[in-house]
Design a protein around this motif. Sequence first.
Motif, PDB file in Angstrom:
ATOM      1  N   LEU A   1       0.826  -1.197   0.028  1.00  0.00           N
ATOM      2  CA  LEU A   1       0.088   0.122   0.064  1.00  0.00           C
ATOM      3  C   LEU A   1       0.807   1.042  -0.153  1.00  0.00           C
ATOM      4  CD1 LEU A   1      -2.870  -0.805   2.369  1.00  0.00           C
ATOM      5  CD2 LEU A   1      -3.266   0.267   0.260  1.00  0.00           C
TER       6      LEU A   1
ATOM      7  N   LYS B   1       3.637   1.647  -1.193  1.00  0.00           N
ATOM      8  CA  LYS B   1       4.164   1.793  -2.636  1.00  0.00           C
ATOM      9  C   LYS B   1       3.190   2.484  -3.545  1.00  0.00           C
ATOM     10  CE  LYS B   1       7.762  -1.523  -2.502  1.00  0.00           C
ATOM     11  NZ  LYS B   1       8.103  -3.039  -2.934  1.00  0.00           N
ATOM     12  N   LYS B   2       1.845   2.344  -3.262  1.00  0.00           N
ATOM     13  CA  LYS B   2       0.782   2.824  -3.925  1.00  0.00           C
ATOM     14  C   LYS B   2       0.675   4.363  -3.760  1.00  0.00           C
ATOM     15  CE  LYS B   2       0.031  -0.302  -6.876  1.00  0.00           C
ATOM     16  NZ  LYS B   2       0.153  -0.294  -8.440  1.00  0.00           N
ATOM     17  N   ILE B   3       1.062   4.518  -2.559  1.00  0.00           N
ATOM     18  CA  ILE B   3       0.943   6.369  -2.295  1.00  0.00           C
ATOM     19  C   ILE B   3       2.089   6.743  -2.468  1.00  0.00           C
ATOM     20  CG2 ILE B   3       0.708   7.775  -0.126  1.00  0.00           C
ATOM     21  CD1 ILE B   3      -1.122   5.523   1.274  1.00  0.00           C
ATOM     22  N   PHE B   4       3.489   6.298  -2.197  1.00  0.00           N
ATOM     23  CA  PHE B   4       4.742   7.177  -2.455  1.00  0.00           C
ATOM     24  C   PHE B   4       5.184   6.201  -3.645  1.00  0.00           C
ATOM     25  CE2 PHE B   4       3.969   6.925   1.997  1.00  0.00           C
ATOM     26  CZ  PHE B   4       3.708   8.407   2.328  1.00  0.00           C
ATOM     27  N   ASP B   5       5.884   7.237  -4.497  1.00  0.00           N
ATOM     28  CA  ASP B   5       6.406   6.832  -5.667  1.00  0.00           C
ATOM     29  C   ASP B   5       7.601   5.793  -5.202  1.00  0.00           C
ATOM     30  OD1 ASP B   5       7.042   6.285  -8.198  1.00  0.00           O
ATOM     31  OD2 ASP B   5       8.067   8.332  -8.490  1.00  0.00           O
ATOM     32  N   THR B   6       8.196   6.156  -4.465  1.00  0.00           N
ATOM     33  CA  THR B   6       9.578   5.276  -3.974  1.00  0.00           C
ATOM     34  C   THR B   6       9.513   5.468  -2.209  1.00  0.00           C
ATOM     35  OG1 THR B   6      11.920   5.273  -3.630  1.00  0.00           O
ATOM     36  CG2 THR B   6      11.173   7.522  -4.448  1.00  0.00           C
TER      37      THR B   6
END
Lengths: 272, 443
Positions: B193, B195-200
């Motif tokens: 999850l 990783k779906k909010i933050f690009d990296t």
Amino acid sequence: MSSLLFVIILLYLLSAAGYIIFLFAQKEVCHRVAYGLMTAGFVVHTALIGFEFYRLGYFPAQNLHQTLVVAGWALTGVFLLIKYRYRLNILGAYAAPLATIVIIAAFCVPSVAVAPTPMFKSLWLVLHIVIIFIAEASLALACGAGLIYLVQENAIKTKSSRFFLKRLPSLEFLDRTGYLFIVTGFTSLTIGLITGFIYAQLVWGKFWSWDNKEIWSMITWLIYAALLHGRLVSGWRGRRAAIMAVIGFAALLFTFFGVNFLLEGHHDAFTK
Amino acid sequence: MTLLQNDNGDPMILAEPGPDLSDIVVLGVNHKTAAVELREKLAFSAEETEAALKLFQKAPSIREAMILSTCNRVEVLLVTKNKSLAIDTISSFITEKKAIAPAHLKPCVYVHSGSQAILHVFRVAASLDSMMIGEPQILGQLKEAFKTAVTLKSTGLILNRLLHKAFSTAKRVRTETGIGGHAVSISYAAVELAKKIFDTLDGKTILLIGAGEMAELAVEHLIRSTASMNLLVANRTFSVGVALAGRFRGRAIHLEEIPETLKTADIIISSTGSPAYVISKDQVKPAMRSRKHRPLFFIDIAVPRDIDPDINRIPNAYVYDIDDLQGAIRENIENRNAESIKAERIVEESVIKFTEWYQSLDVVPTIIDLREKLGAILTAELAKTFQALPLLTETDRQAFERMAESVIKKALHDPARFLKNPGAHRNKAVYLDFTRKLFHLDP
């Protein structure tokens, strides 16, 4: 000419299908093929515009048919360029169908012959048209990125749809690319408007004549200026920026079509 | 044992019967048949496994054996010529050693033999029989168990082949299906999850509130998926926080510093035992402004909850509690179950292939294959020779052909005799397999 246009529609249509299959199946090969088809379509598209330019002796954007052809061309061009640079495959599922629709619309609108006047043969006009369309294409893609952002944000917030959550890129990435499109679009829009003013000065002898199109262009420009200002000063990002990108594009569409059909002005000559 | 006759029709000494598919037997208990209390009691330690295998090797009814003991299953895999006797030997060994009443054990034990046993082994290896379908540990445990048995030389031709096939089938299942693909643990789901909010996740700041085991697990997952990140630990007992922070090269802070930290942290994992919310909406709102609305992800793994769920309504702030994470996993678990249908097909294919190999270990098909191979060679060579000798008459040719046939017959006489009866107490399957390999009968 319509047979070439037909080839372009076919290529874009297949590309759109490829991107939509990619959205569901998530197979690398789908978006690669779709990208290839779109590039092929773009090459034919460029050839078509170049040929028309040569045949008519002026840049072919003087009636609605030609304008739509150029709008579609700018959209694919900008998308291909951005896609080449960034991994934003999923945006193809928005850009390819949109380009297809624009070209099909062009196909359906008859190309009314326009009597060439010396007014058309100005470098400023060509610059104005090309730059404005690049701006419109970038802002259309910004709207696409914004829409995808809203879908993904909704999926994360409501914790309901795993379908999109899995397939769409991260919020930060969408937000950043959306911003990139806005910056590109806004810059070209500004330059495009300036070249337009210069051209107006040359043809009509004044920069600004309170024409409807001019007013709406200014409104659109102000919306994007507000968006950028908000982002830089008070950190408008995420959902609010995405919604603004969609609203801005709606205003842009109205400036492009609505003004021509509903209101009157001196752009009439070019877009009817 | 059966009475065989040699080529002349004379009765021969008592010889081993050929390999039969039902010689392969698996018996055991798993999470479906036995409760955890019984499984705990039955579990074999490394020393117990060795002792048991050594004992089984001495039992005349048991040809090959290996033991797999994990927290979810205890299984004995064996090759036997006398199934009931072998099972008795093993059962009495277990009831004796583990002090379990046979009446208590019996209803929990399953026994498969033949292709059912092969299917069972392949399914276990491919993690289709696991409590959590697709979990990857079982394959390693099976490999370890096999290694132990091989070191003690308690396995032979058949189990070796069976296990190698099981490993390759499991690998195929893993690469060709999505069975191991999606997150099924809470901490892993949290990372996905994020990783779906933050690009990296590189360079992000993580704030850990409470130093529980779950929180630690989530941090480990996070650290594994980034190159660099900052970790802050806030714990009621400061020294515990310092210790945990030290382990992950982080920094400990006081609980009072949390509101200030909200301005810089990106991911907040909370797992305190506090009965009231640790972070309220009123704390987050001003923090969002000063962090210029950069996204803020709250992972609340505490029960009762630590993070006010209303924070999820604040733009660019996302709150996931333990139920939400579990919900995210649930779908993945369903996905795995769907993928397992594909996996079952792959496993069935492997069972068929193994069975074919196994049945080729019978004497008659091997001799037929040998004959065909030599026949093909001679026919080809004769054809070449005839081409070089155009003067031969039809009768000459027939004489050559007869000669060739009799060469095959004579040449194969002794090998066939040996294969039919390699001698008392010798494993026929080994010789058959060797012959097939020597003459390359299974291309």
